[in-house]
Design a protein around this motif. Structure first.
Motif, PDB file in Angstrom:
ATOM      1  N   ASP A  78       0.811  -1.207   0.000  1.00 49.53           N
ATOM      2  CA  ASP A  78       0.000   0.000   0.000  1.00 49.53           C
ATOM      3  C   ASP A  78       0.851   1.265   0.000  1.00 49.53           C
ATOM      4  O   ASP A  78       0.379   2.325   0.366  1.00 49.53           O
ATOM      5  CB  ASP A  78      -0.939  -0.005   1.199  1.00 49.53           C
ATOM      6  N   ASP A 138      -0.555   4.017  -2.259  1.00 47.74           N
ATOM      7  CA  ASP A 138      -2.006   4.182  -2.240  1.00 47.74           C
ATOM      8  C   ASP A 138      -2.361   5.649  -2.100  1.00 47.74           C
ATOM      9  O   ASP A 138      -1.647   6.416  -1.451  1.00 47.74           O
ATOM     10  CB  ASP A 138      -2.618   3.399  -1.068  1.00 47.74           C
ATOM     11  N   ILE A 139      -3.488   6.009  -2.692  1.00 46.08           N
ATOM     12  CA  ILE A 139      -3.926   7.406  -2.591  1.00 46.08           C
ATOM     13  C   ILE A 139      -4.361   7.705  -1.166  1.00 46.08           C
ATOM     14  O   ILE A 139      -4.066   8.761  -0.611  1.00 46.08           O
ATOM     15  CB  ILE A 139      -5.062   7.667  -3.599  1.00 46.08           C
ATOM     16  N   ASN A 140      -5.045   6.777  -0.552  1.00 48.40           N
ATOM     17  CA  ASN A 140      -5.453   6.976   0.834  1.00 48.40           C
ATOM     18  C   ASN A 140      -4.238   6.796   1.736  1.00 48.40           C
ATOM     19  O   ASN A 140      -3.687   5.708   1.827  1.00 48.40           O
ATOM     20  CB  ASN A 140      -6.531   5.962   1.225  1.00 48.40           C
TER      21      ASN A 140
END
Lengths: 356, 494
Positions: free
Chosen positions: B373, B376-378
């Motif tokens: 992750d 990841d954007i989040n």
């Protein structure tokens, strides 16, 4: 530039608020506080003489004298028990930023904006040595408690070690990438801590000049002050986000956080108070003109020595930001010094009895 | 056999290069005090120089003798230095008061001195010829000769070397052909070991008191291991009650050896002899200074395993007459024939990981493994850095844990560091305040340092720069400091 107007405007509500908090803990009336486990420091005397802000106060190691450094280019030596001014150390051509006692209390070192450090005989006030080498304001200094060496930190971003007897520089640590705000030796002189506007507090071995550890948070606000605990196991670090932290430098971890005071602009001192039978305290000044005392382990504010919004206001506290605080090595006594609108050194004493 | 040849990258923790050369007078003998804070040097002209080891300056100078100092010994408490001189005297020098306390005539020129742990006035003096003497450096004190080890040696008047054990209760006595342990009070021989019939030039004891070195005339350094009870301090020794008379019998009954030969060190290639020997403070290495006069060659052997040669320390262009290992640090001092003191330090490598938390130093390249992750954007929740979760744990800011070994409790008041003494400087800078202030035109400060005098401050003549510094917070630097801070905040905001 400092903005005295803004500070003064911001002060009254803050001071009033802390005043309310402080009242049950001792405030105006001289009595044993309601809570016997809290300190009850009260103003004992005000030492007047400096004509500009007092930026550093230090008790001698035997506790018999008090030295203060001021922007009026002088340092003064006081008797904290009578309030007499014993010596005026004048010789710097710019404001004095810090003062330090040698381990035997025979000499004083002063650090100044004139890029030099001066060494004085504490008994006579005679000037003995001039230590030259820094290329910018010398901001802080500390004697090695074990040897005849002195460490200084400067706006030239270096930490320098000096041999005092000959007056020569023995080591030059390119310690930080921003002005150095505080230096301190641990109790046996085997480590130096330095702090800087670059947000770091670093520990150094004076023997080799090597770095032992770097204490820094993710946010890395400018570090205003760093000091070893009396046993040299922890480092008290003040940052310009209204925070004091106690770091365990072996684990490189902050173990205590003290908040409540206001510290955004100036390099405020912090101090360990270990002489009180009621507990151990952390003492620091505040830019709202008051002095804060925290319980070492509880992290709670246990007493506030309230300031005044201006010189004409009623009360007996400081009337400008309190930069300098120092705790007496034996008595329950705190000395404090405040900036230009105040210019005084105040001595606070806790005379209330400890709970039996 | 030479570890440096085997693995050139292995980090040897031995001091390999000369860090500093101390030169004041012509030094003839050197010794560290118990903590390594002060290095005493006895000089050819009879003067005694005390070097502050931290700052590397001559902190004190004294002249206890009129002729060359040949040997010296610190008292365990650090307050006294016993000096032996070519004038045939030994003197006890008070470091704190800078005066000779007592002086005693000796039957010869001492070549080595050894101080007792508890009693600074009790020293052992060894001579080139004749038996070592136990000297009491106090009024009414006398010198007692140590017994000869066997009749066959006494007739030859061969010199011997003597040294106190770490506890101070025993004496190691070495002469040609024998090594003995004596009781320090009764001078009774408790144990004798046979040695090759070569002259013993000197003895050296390790910091822990468990290892004894004898520099022998047959080009060997012999190591002996010392029984634990001789190394323990007096407090522990007193805990086990005993009478001096019964002790030899008891030891024999127990079959316990006080001293045992552990090995010997030689140079099998050039086959030269040794002038000085020392043990490192951790006891892991034995150092020997060769008697080659043209160059400073110090051999370092490992005490463990096959006792092999680890490294040959070279550098100075003169022979080493004496070696002193720093009691606490990994460095040593050697004394050149010219009288210069060489301080050796190990090759120091910077620990870069100390400069920023969360970094570690890599020895080799490592392949970076991307977390699933990671991009990841989040954003992942940031772990709260800095403040520990166990913030409520009590901290103790007073309890001192002394990492340094050895208790000072039985040796009385100690003088661990030399107090700073600064003499006023003579011109060119005229002394003190007046000169300093007079040079500064327009300085309106009062120049009198008299107690209680108020400085006469005239705001009219103050430099404009001071005016600009508004409230003058922490000196004029504050003007810069505050604006600087604001710049930083502005930077942080953008």
């Amino acid at each position: 530039m400092a903005q005295p107007g803004e500070v003064a405007n911001a002060t009254p509500p803050a001071a009033a608020q802390t005043h309310e908090e402080a009242r049950p803990a001792g405030g105006e009336t001289r009595r044993i506080p309601a809570d016997p486990h809290r300190p009850a420091y009260q103003l004992k005397r005000t030492l007047e003489g400096h004509t500009r802000g007092v930026v550093s106060v230090k008790f001698s190691n035997d506790g018999r004298r008090l030295a203060s450094a001021s922007a009026d280019k002088t340092a003064r030596v006081w008797d904290p028990f009578t309030g007499d001014c014993l010596h005026i150390l004048s010789g710097h051509t710019e404001g004095v930023n810090d003062v330090a006692w040698d381990p035997e209390d025979r000499y004083l070192a002063t650090a100044s904006d004139d890029k030099t450090l001066l060494l004085w005989a504490a008994q006579t006030g005679e000037r003995l040595r001039k230590l030259e080498g820094h290329t910018n304001y010398v901001f802080c200094c500390a004697f090695n408690p074990a040897h005849g060496s002195l460490v200084s930190g400067s706006f030239d971003e270096t930490v320098r070690l000096w041999e005092v007897k000959e007056g020569k520089e023995i080591k030059h640590l390119p310690a930080h990438s921003d002005p150095v705000t505080a230096v301190d030796f641990n109790r046996d002189g085997t480590l130096i801590v330095s702090s800087s506007y670059d947000g770091l507090a670093r520990l150094w071995y004076p023997a080799t000049g090597s770095c032992r550890a770097t204490l820094v948070d993710a946010a890395a606000p400018p570090v205003a002050f760093a000091k070893f605990s009396p046993n040299g196991k922890y480092v008290l670090v003040a940052t310009l986000d209204d925070t004091l932290k106690l770091w365990d430098y072996e684990k490189v971890k902050a173990v205590k956080v003290y908040r409540g005071h206001k510290n955004r602009m100036h390099c405020l001192f912090g101090a360990f108070c270990v002489t009180d039978t009621k507990g151990k305290w952390i003492v620091a000044g505040s830019e709202d003109h008051s002095i804060f005392i925290w319980g070492l382990n509880t992290k709670q504010v246990v007493q506030v020595l309230p300031g005044r919004p201006s010189k004409d206001a009623p009360g007996e506290g400081h009337c400008d930001a309190v930069l300098a605080v120092a705790c007496h090595p034996k008595e329950t006594m705190i000395a404090s010094g405040a900036l230009g609108a105040d210019c005084t050194v105040k001595v606070w004493v806790d005379e209330a009895l400890a709970p039996s | 056999m030479n570890r440096r040849l085997q693995d050139p990258f292995e980090d040897l923790d031995l001091p390999l290069f000369i860090e500093e050369v101390l030169q004041q007078g012509v030094a003839r003998c050197i010794a560290f005090n118990h903590w390594g804070t002060v290095l005493a040097a006895g000089c050819e002209d009879g003067s005694l120089v005390l070097w502050d080891f931290e700052t590397r300056v001559a902190a004190r100078e004294a002249a206890p003798h009129a002729q060359a100092i040949t040997c010296l010994a610190w008292s365990r408490c650090g307050r006294f230095v016993a000096t032996g001189s070519r004038d045939g005297c030994t003197a006890l020098w008070d470091v704190a008061r800078s005066e000779a306390v007592y002086r005693q005539e000796l039957p010869g020129v001492p070549v080595a001195l050894s101080g007792q742990r508890q009693n600074p006035t009790c020293v052992l003096a060894s001579f080139y010829a004749g038996p070592p003497q136990l000297v009491a450096l106090r009024p009414g004190g006398a010198a007692r000769a140590l017994p000869a080890l066997g009749p066959e040696h006494s007739s030859r008047k061969a010199g011997g070397a003597a040294l106190f054990s770490r506890s101070g209760a025993h004496i190691f006595l070495a002469s040609a052909g024998a090594m003995a342990v004596l009781d320090a009070s009764s001078l009774q021989v408790l144990q004798t070991l046979q040695m090759p019939p070569a002259r013993v030039e000197g003895l050296a004891l390790s910091q822990c008191g468990r290892h004894l070195l004898a520099i022998c005339g047959d080009k060997a350094i012999r190591e002996f291991s010392v029984a634990e009870r001789l190394a323990t301090s007096v407090a522990e020794r007193l805990a086990t009650a005993h009478t001096p008379a019964s002790r030899p019998a008891t030891l024999e009954q127990e079959g316990k050896l006080l001293l045992a030969a552990a090995g010997e060190f030689r140079n099998p290639v050039e086959g030269h002899g040794w002038r000085a020997a020392a043990l490192t403070s951790d006891g892991e290495h034995v150092l020997g200074a060769s008697d080659v006069r043209a160059a400073n060659v110090i051999f370092a052997w490992s005490r463990f395993g096959k006792r092999q040669l680890d490294v040959i320390i070279e550098g100075a262009k003169e022979g080493a007459a004496a070696l002193a290992w720093h009691p606490r640090r990994n460095c040593m001092a050697s004394l050149g024939d010219s009288g210069a003191i060489f301080l050796w330090a190990r090759v120091y490598s910077e620990r870069w990981s100390a400069f920023a938390p969360g970094f570690s130093e890599l020895q080799d390249n490592e392949e970076y493994v991307e977390q699933e992750d990671e991009f990841d954007i989040n954003a992942r929740p940031e772990p709260e850095a800095g403040v520990a979760e166990d913030e409520d744990r009590e901290v103790d800011i007073l309890a001192e844990q002394d990492a340094q070994s050895g208790s000072d409790s039985d040796v009385g008041a100690v003088l661990r560091f030399l107090p700073l003494v600064v003499q006023p400087q003579t011109p060119p800078e005229s002394p003190a305040v007046d000169g300093g202030a007079a040079r500064q035109a327009g300085n309106a400060q009062g120049t009198s340092p008299l107690p209680g005098t108020e400085p006469k401050q005239d705001p009219a003549v103050e430099p404009t720069r001071e005016e600009r510094a508004a409230n003058g917070e922490r000196g004029t630097g504050e003007a810069y400091k505050t604006s600087y801070k604001l710049v930083r905040l502005a930077e942080a905001a953008t």
